[in-house]
Design a protein around this motif. Structure first.
Motif, PDB file in Angstrom:
ATOM      1  N   ASN A 185       0.836  -1.276   0.048  1.00 30.07           N
ATOM      2  CA  ASN A 185      -0.003  -0.099   0.050  1.00 30.07           C
ATOM      3  C   ASN A 185       0.815   1.509  -0.113  1.00 30.07           C
ATOM      4  N   ASN A 186       2.095   1.138  -0.491  1.00 28.57           N
ATOM      5  CA  ASN A 186       3.093   2.252  -0.592  1.00 28.57           C
ATOM      6  C   ASN A 186       3.072   2.846   0.833  1.00 28.57           C
ATOM      7  N   PHE A 187       3.261   1.994   1.835  1.00 32.83           N
ATOM      8  CA  PHE A 187       3.708   2.060   3.267  1.00 32.83           C
ATOM      9  C   PHE A 187       2.526   3.313   3.745  1.00 32.83           C
ATOM     10  N   ARG A 188       1.286   3.559   3.203  1.00 36.59           N
ATOM     11  CA  ARG A 188       0.212   4.232   3.806  1.00 36.59           C
ATOM     12  C   ARG A 188      -0.620   3.624   4.617  1.00 36.59           C
ATOM     13  N   PHE A 189      -0.327   3.277   5.696  1.00 30.80           N
ATOM     14  CA  PHE A 189      -1.233   2.797   6.594  1.00 30.80           C
ATOM     15  C   PHE A 189      -1.972   3.788   7.385  1.00 30.80           C
ATOM     16  N   GLY A 190      -1.575   5.017   7.496  1.00 33.49           N
ATOM     17  CA  GLY A 190      -2.188   6.064   8.307  1.00 33.49           C
ATOM     18  C   GLY A 190      -1.674   6.140   9.895  1.00 33.49           C
ATOM     19  N   LYS A 191      -1.613   7.317  10.183  1.00 36.84           N
ATOM     20  CA  LYS A 191      -0.812   7.421  11.501  1.00 36.84           C
ATOM     21  C   LYS A 191      -1.529   6.582  12.756  1.00 36.84           C
ATOM     22  N   TYR A 192      -3.110   6.626  12.734  1.00 36.36           N
ATOM     23  CA  TYR A 192      -3.814   5.916  13.664  1.00 36.36           C
ATOM     24  C   TYR A 192      -3.326   4.481  13.464  1.00 36.36           C
ATOM     25  N   ALA A 193      -3.545   4.163  12.338  1.00 34.61           N
ATOM     26  CA  ALA A 193      -3.280   2.659  12.137  1.00 34.61           C
ATOM     27  C   ALA A 193      -1.753   2.074  12.548  1.00 34.61           C
ATOM     28  N   ILE A 194      -0.693   2.965  12.341  1.00 34.00           N
ATOM     29  CA  ILE A 194       0.671   2.496  12.438  1.00 34.00           C
ATOM     30  C   ILE A 194       0.949   2.385  14.223  1.00 34.00           C
ATOM     31  N   ARG A 195       0.269   3.502  14.683  1.00 30.53           N
ATOM     32  CA  ARG A 195       0.077   3.412  16.358  1.00 30.53           C
ATOM     33  C   ARG A 195      -0.516   2.075  16.793  1.00 30.53           C
ATOM     34  N   LYS A 196      -1.550   1.913  16.321  1.00 35.00           N
ATOM     35  CA  LYS A 196      -2.508   0.802  16.818  1.00 35.00           C
ATOM     36  C   LYS A 196      -2.068  -0.438  16.606  1.00 35.00           C
ATOM     37  N   ILE A 197      -1.271  -0.515  15.253  1.00 34.11           N
ATOM     38  CA  ILE A 197      -0.764  -1.791  14.912  1.00 34.11           C
ATOM     39  C   ILE A 197       0.431  -2.315  15.958  1.00 34.11           C
TER      40      ILE A 197
END
Length: 525
Positions: free
Chosen positions: A18-30
């Motif tokens: 996904n071109n590393f575009r997880f979203g800030k919220y998703a990165i933190r939550k993952i």
């Protein structure tokens, strides 16, 4: 205490999807959920030069990663990956209690000397260093022993066996394990990073359990197997396997919650996992990007993808070279022919006539009456593209896609007057008009051999009076792109958007020199 560690690389290796575009919220939550699951090591993303976008898992400073980490780390270690030569270490602050714990460095064999010095600088800043040579499975024994000798001098945290091409079997695992284990300093951990081209990531990783002794072994995995091409070992599967073997070490529910909340939605837009092209790449010893490039063309039957992969020079197969594979692809497709007489013959039949150029978009079913009315009222010639419609007769069918010829087009189904490009290996008994493939290609790579555009390029040579476009609806991720479900091909969302943009621009260019009108609704109007 178990000697097996699990390292999750979803935010790094999975980011290719996904071109590393997880979203800030998703990165933190993952990151939070992986920590709750008790993963030993979590890879947070890449460290690279360039501007930082907080919605991606590509960073240019360790502090940016530290701000996303959960307050309670438990036993989880956090790391980032650096590709040698792509990150200026002057930007890397010394490791602190609030920083990431380690850095994984990837490099090619011809970069060994510089890469290991690079690793030394990282180690001096206080980080645990993971040495990850790309395509370790392609090293000769002498090359690998030479590298291990230098790694022993460096004394990193871990040294990795990386199956970049996804071609290793059980016996390969045993051979490489014993070669590395026998020669690697006992204080250095060993890691294994696999790819699932042959559906062997899970079984190969299980094989490491048979060799666990005094050395700590790290197994790389990603949630739902998310990763470029055929993907990786599934974190949730290997974690459950370790639980069964070693007792309850990892909580599975937080991993499944990541799937449910984030990964499944990414999967709806982007594809990864085992496919025949990735299998072909593995058995030919080719980088998986070669397979994805050829498969994404959607113009080749499986045997043709295999033939092109086999044409790539052996010494060029392990490192992806887009220019090389594109050149070989075009050479394979070209089959130069002298079509002077054919074009003259077609011009006599088509020149000065009104044409309906009909692609197999779903709109041709809804607008059937309008197409027939236009055909009758303006005495139009009807030319279908890549298909033979079962609901009306065509004057010609244009075919430039070898895959469509092999899997969809049936010359015995009904009588057609076929115009086909020279890349098509037509049946000897199939008569028709063979035109030169290369002369009809477009300049932009993503639409270079788009069949409908190639048909328009041909019509420019034949000087019709006017061309009405039917069934060129535009690609979408929804079902129903085609008037028959069997014609649908899997598309990646970003690829679809880029392709639609390029097609629209090209039609606009052709419209400046040829009278074109859309007869059915289209994204390209």
């Amino acid at each position: 205490m178990s000697k097996i560690q699990l390292l999750d690389c979803t935010l790094r290796d999975g980011g290719y999807i996904n071109n590393f575009r997880f979203g800030k919220y998703a990165i933190r939550k993952i990151l939070q959920q992986l920590t709750h699951a008790g993963l030993d090591i979590v890879e947070c993303g890449f460290l690279e030069d360039g501007e930082y976008d907080e919605d991606t898992s590509i960073f240019n400073a360790a502090e940016q990663i530290a701000s996303l980490l959960p307050n309670e780390h438990g036993r989880t270690m956090f790391v980032a990956m650096v590709c040698y030569g792509e990150y200026d270490l002057s930007q890397l602050s010394p490791c602190t209690r609030n920083s990431i714990d380690g850095i994984r460095v990837t490099f090619h064999y011809d970069e060994v000397e510089g890469a290991l010095e690079y690793c030394r600088e990282i180690k001096e800043k206080g980080y645990k260093v993971f040495v990850q040579p790309v395509g370790t499975s392609s090293y000769t024994d002498i090359q690998l022993l030479h590298l291990i000798e230098k790694v022993n001098e460096l004394q990193p945290y871990s040294f990795y066996l990386v199956d970049t091409l996804g071609l290793m079997h059980k016996n390969d695992i045993a051979r490489f394990f014993y070669l590395i284990n026998t020669n690697l300093d006992k204080s250095i951990n060993m890691g294994f990073h696999s790819h699932n081209n042959l559906q062997l990531s899970f079984s190969n990783s299980q094989e490491f359990f048979e060799y666990v002794g005094d050395r700590v072994i790290s197994l790389d995995a990603s949630i739902y197997g998310m990763g470029r091409g055929a993907g990786n070992l599934n974190t949730e599967l290997i974690a459950n396997y370790v639980n069964d073997r070693e007792g309850h070490m990892y909580a599975i529910e937080p991993l499944l919650e990541v799937v449910d909340e984030f990964i499944i939605h990414i999967r709806q837009k982007h594809e990864w996992g085992y496919t025949v092209p990735y299998y072909l790449a593995a058995i030919n010893g080719c980088h998986p990007n070669y397979a994805s490039y050829l498969a994404q063309k959607q113009t080749l039957a499986v045997k043709e993808i295999s033939a092109i992969l086999h044409m790539i020079p052996v010494e060029k197969r392990s490192l992806y070279n887009k220019e090389l594979v594109n050149r070989i692809y075009l050479e394979y497709q070209s089959h130069e022919v002298d079509d002077t007489y054919v074009l003259k013959n077609l011009k006599e039949k088509i020149g000065g006539r009104n044409i309906i150029l009909m692609a197999p978009g779903g709109s041709i079913t809804d607008c059937y009456d309008e197409i027939v009315q236009k055909q009758n009222s303006e005495n139009c010639l009807l030319i279908s593209v890549t298909f033979v419609p079962d609901f009306m007769d065509c004057d010609f069918t244009f075919l430039a896609n070898a895959k469509r010829y092999a899997t969809t087009f049936n010359p015995m189904k009904k009588e057609v007057s076929l115009i086909y490009t020279s890349n098509i290996r037509a049946n000897q008994e199939q008569s028709g008009y063979c035109v030169n493939y290369v002369s009809l290609l477009n300049e932009v790579d993503i639409i270079r051999d788009n069949s409908a555009l190639m048909a328009l390029n041909l019509l420019q040579k034949l000087s019709p009076r006017k061309v009405y476009l039917a069934g060129m609806d535009g690609y979408s991720m929804k079902k129903g792109n085609y008037y028959q479900e069997r014609l649908n091909l899997i598309q990646d969302r970003d690829y679809v958007l880029e392709m639609n943009k390029a097609i629209k621009h090209r039609i606009s260019e052709i419209g400046k020199v040829m009278d074109i009108e859309f007869l059915t609704p289209s994204l390209y109007e």
